[in-house]
Design an enzyme around this catalytic site. Structure first.
Site, PDB file in Angstrom:
ATOM      1  N   LYS A   1     -33.162 -17.242 -32.388  1.00 51.69           N
ATOM      2  CA  LYS A   1     -34.314 -16.944 -31.526  1.00 51.69           C
ATOM      3  C   LYS A   1     -34.719 -15.489 -31.688  1.00 51.69           C
ATOM      4  CE  LYS A   1     -34.969 -15.471 -27.366  1.00 51.69           C
ATOM      5  NZ  LYS A   1     -36.259 -14.727 -27.456  1.00 51.69           N
TER       6      LYS A   1
ATOM      7  N   GLU B   1     -23.656  -7.061 -29.686  1.00 49.15           N
ATOM      8  CA  GLU B   1     -23.973  -5.690 -30.098  1.00 49.15           C
ATOM      9  C   GLU B   1     -25.034  -5.203 -29.128  1.00 49.15           C
ATOM     10  OE1 GLU B   1     -25.874  -2.781 -31.195  1.00 49.15           O
ATOM     11  OE2 GLU B   1     -26.559  -3.791 -33.011  1.00 49.15           O
TER      12      GLU B   1
ATOM     13  N   CYS C   1     -30.365   1.159 -31.068  1.00 50.53           N
ATOM     14  CA  CYS C   1     -29.232   1.114 -30.139  1.00 50.53           C
ATOM     15  C   CYS C   1     -28.223   2.221 -30.414  1.00 50.53           C
ATOM     16  CB  CYS C   1     -28.556  -0.248 -30.185  1.00 50.53           C
ATOM     17  SG  CYS C   1     -28.325  -0.879 -31.846  1.00 50.53           S
TER      18      CYS C   1
ATOM     19  N   GLU D   1     -29.619   4.459 -21.241  1.00 51.97           N
ATOM     20  CA  GLU D   1     -30.274   4.262 -22.530  1.00 51.97           C
ATOM     21  C   GLU D   1     -31.782   4.199 -22.325  1.00 51.97           C
ATOM     22  OE1 GLU D   1     -29.637   1.569 -26.500  1.00 51.97           O
ATOM     23  OE2 GLU D   1     -29.646   0.506 -24.598  1.00 51.97           O
TER      24      GLU D   1
END
Length: 479
Positions: free
Chosen positions: A185, A259, A293, A390
Site C-alpha cells: 500500500k 522503520e 526519517c 520530529e
C-alpha cells in the site's frame, strides 16, 4: 533565493516524457481494477496543487482480494529456483533503468522533491536495490540463515510518501528475492510511482499475483496489517502508526519490521573541516525538504567553532534555491501536502514561542503549492519541542557542547535512535563516538549516504529490524 553574481536561467525538465492517464485502478492479480465500492481519490502536485490523476481507493474487500491473489501466487513463486526468481528481479532492475527519466519526472510531479534528487539519487538507488537482491536470490543458503531458508508467505507492506519508489524497492526487492509474494500500500499522497511500478512488473513478465499494489488511506493499511492471510508486515512511517501496528500484530505470529521516526544528531567537533561539514549539514537536513526519517535535524556543534560554523552555514543557506521541483537548478522543492506544511509551521511557531531564535535566508516562495523556507533555530535547549519532536521538514535546531561526553549525552537524549553524524579529523574519535551513539546508522564525515549492501534501521522509538544488505533478507525468511 540565491543572490548569485551569475543567476541561473530556468532549466525545466520536460513533463512530456510522462504519459499520465486521467484515472488509475488497483493492481490486483496482474490486472488493474476498480475498487469494490467504486471509491476514488485525487492525487495532486504539491508544487502547483493541480490534480494529476484520479486513483481507485482500496477498501477492506480489495485488501482481501489482493491478499488472496498473493496467497494463490505464493506456492508457484516460492517453488521457482532462486536463479529464476533472480532473472525477474534483474529484468525489473533493467526496465527501471530504461524508464528512469520517466519515473524521475513522475516522482517529482507527485511528491514535490527536486528533479535533481529523483534523477540522481532515488532512481539509481531503486534500480541498485533490485540488482543487489537479484544477486542474492540463488545464494540464500550462503546468507548465514541456514542451508535452505524458506520464505514466509505473503508480505503486507505499507510505505510512506517521502521516498515512494525507493521505499517500494526497499520492501519489494528482498521480499521477491526470498520467494515471498507482496501486497503493497503506497501513501495516499504519492500513489502514482507505485502504480507505474505495477506496469514495470507486467513489462517484466512477473507472474500474476506476485506483486499487488493497493493505493488507499490508513484504513486500507490497517486492514492489510490485520489480515489473517498476511505472514509478514513491513512498515515505514510515523512512530505513532508503528505503535498501532505493533499492537495489532501482537500475539498473531506475524513477523514485523518497523522503520519509524528519527531526530538525528549531526555532531561537529572543533577539528572538523568547516566547509565540508556545512555541506554535510545542508545535505543532512535540507535534502528532500527535510522529509527524511534519518535527517540530521539536530546540529550539535562544539562551542569553540559555533560562530564560525553558523556564519558559514547561513552563507550556504543563502545560496539554496527554492522553487519549481522540475527545474534542474532547484535545491529545495515543495512540501508534500497541506497537512505536512501545517505541522511544520506549527512546530516552527512553537520553537519561536519557547524562546529559540529563528532565522531563514531572504526567500521568495511560489504563490501556489505548499512551501516552507529553509529554517535555522539557535538558542535551542534540549527541552524545546524543536529539539525533541520530529518536524519532518527543512528546519534545523542548533545546540552546543563542550566535551565529547556531553555530545554523546545530548545526542542520545531522544526517544529515537535511527541515525547520527560525526564530523572530525580524528579516526579514533569517530570510532569512539560511534560505539557510544545509540543509533542504527552512524555516518562519519558524510551524511545521508545510502547503499543497498548496507543495512538500515533503528533503535528505541525508531523501530526494529533492518532493511538492506544481507541483514535485510532475514526479515523475509522463516528463520
Amino acid at each position: 533565493m540565491a543572490n548569485n553574481l551569475f543567476p541561473y536561467a530556468p532549466a525545466p525538465e520536460s513533463r512530456a516524457i510522462v504519459d499520465l492517464a486521467p484515472s488509475y485502478g488497483l493492481f490486483i492479480d496482474g490486472e488493474f481494477a476498480d475498487a469494490a465500492d467504486g471509491t476514488v481519490f485525487k492525487t495532486v502536485s504539491p508544487a502547483t496543487e493541480e490534480v494529476l490523476a484520479e486513483v481507485a481507493r482500496a477498501g477492506e474487500a480489495d485488501v482481501d482480494r489482493a491478499v488472496r491473489a498473493a496467497r494463490r501466487a505464493f506456492p508457484g513463486w516460492a517453488a521457482l529456483p532462486g536463479a529464476e526468481r533472480g532473472k525477474y528481479l534483474f529484468r525489473i532492475a533493467r526496465i527501471l533503468q530504461e524508464r528512469a527519466r520517466e519515473l524521475a519526472v513522475l516522482e517529482t510531479l507527485d511528491n514535490g522533491k527536486p528533479i535533481r534528487e529523483t534523477r540522481d539519487v532515488d532512481l539509481p538507488l531503486v534500480a541498485a536495490h533490485f540488482f543487489y537482491y537479484a544477486g542474492w536470490a540463488d545464494k540464500l543458503g550462503y546468507a548465514g540463515f541456514g542451508p535452505a531458508p524458506r520464505p514466509l508467505g505473503v508480505a503486507g507492506q505499507v510505505i510512506p510518501w517521502n521516498f515512494p519508489l525507493l521505499m517500494l524497492a526497499w520492501k519489494i526487492a528482498p521480499a521477491l528475492a526470498t520467494g515471498n509474494t507482496v501486497v503493497l500500500k503506497p501513501a495516499e499522497t504519492t500513489p502514482l510511482s507505485a502504480l507505474f511500478f505495477a506496469d514495470v512488473c507486467r513489462q517484466a513478465g512477473l507472474p500474476r499475483g506476485v506483486v499487488n499494489i493497493l493505493p488507499g488511506y490508513g484504513d486500507a493499511g490497517a486492514a492489510l496489517v490485520a489480515h489473517e492471510g498476511v505472514d509478514k508486515v513491513a512498515f515505514t512511517g510515523s512512530t505513532e502508526v508503528g505503535r498501532a501496528i505493533a499492537r495489532s500484530v501482537a500475539g498473531t505470529g506475524k513477523k514485523v519490521t518497523l522503520e519509524l521516526g528519527g531526530k538525528a544528531a549531526n555532531i561537529v567537533f572543533d577539528d572538523a573541516p568547516i566547509d565540508q561539514a556545512v555541506e554535510g549539514i545542508v545535505n543532512g537536513i535540507f535534502f528532500n525538504q527535510g522529509h527524511v526519517c534519518c535527517a540530521g535535524s539536530r546540529l550539535l556543534v562544539q562551542e569553540s567553532v559555533q560562530d564560525e560554523l553558523l556564519e558559514s552555514l547561513k552563507r550556504r543557506m543563502g545560496q539554496l534555491r527554492v522553487g519549481d521541483p522540475l527545474d534542474k537548478n532547484t535545491d529545495i522543492g515543495a512540501i508534500n501536502s497541506a497537512e505536512q506544511l501545517a505541522r511544520i509551521t506549527a512546530l516552527a511557531e512553537a520553537g519561536e514561542a519557547e524562546g529559540a531564535r529563528r532565522w531563514s535566508p531572504a526567500c521568495e516562495l511560489p504563490s501556489a503549492g505548499y512551501w516552507f523556507a529553509p529554517t535555522l533555530f539557535t538558542g535551542v535547549t534540549q527541552a524545546h519541542r524543536v529539539a525533541r519532536e520530529e518536524i519532518f521538514g527543512p528546519v534545523l535546531s542548533v545546540l552546543t557542547f563542550r566535551t565529547p561526553a556531553e555530545a554523546v549525552e545530548k545526542a542520545n537524549n531522544t526517544p529515537y535512535g535511527l541515525s547520527a553524524g560525526i564530523w572530525t579529523e580524528k579516526g579514533s574519535r569517530i570510532l569512539s563516538m560511534a560505539n557510544k551513539l545509540r543509533a542504527g546508522v552512524v555516518w562519519a564525515n558524510t551524511f545521508n549516504k545510502f547503499d543497498p549492501t548496507s543495512p538500515f534501521g533503528g533503535y528505541k522509538e525508531s523501530g526494529y529490524g533492518r532493511e538492506g544488505g544481507r541483514h535485510g533478507l532475514e526479515a523475509y525468511l522463516d528463520v
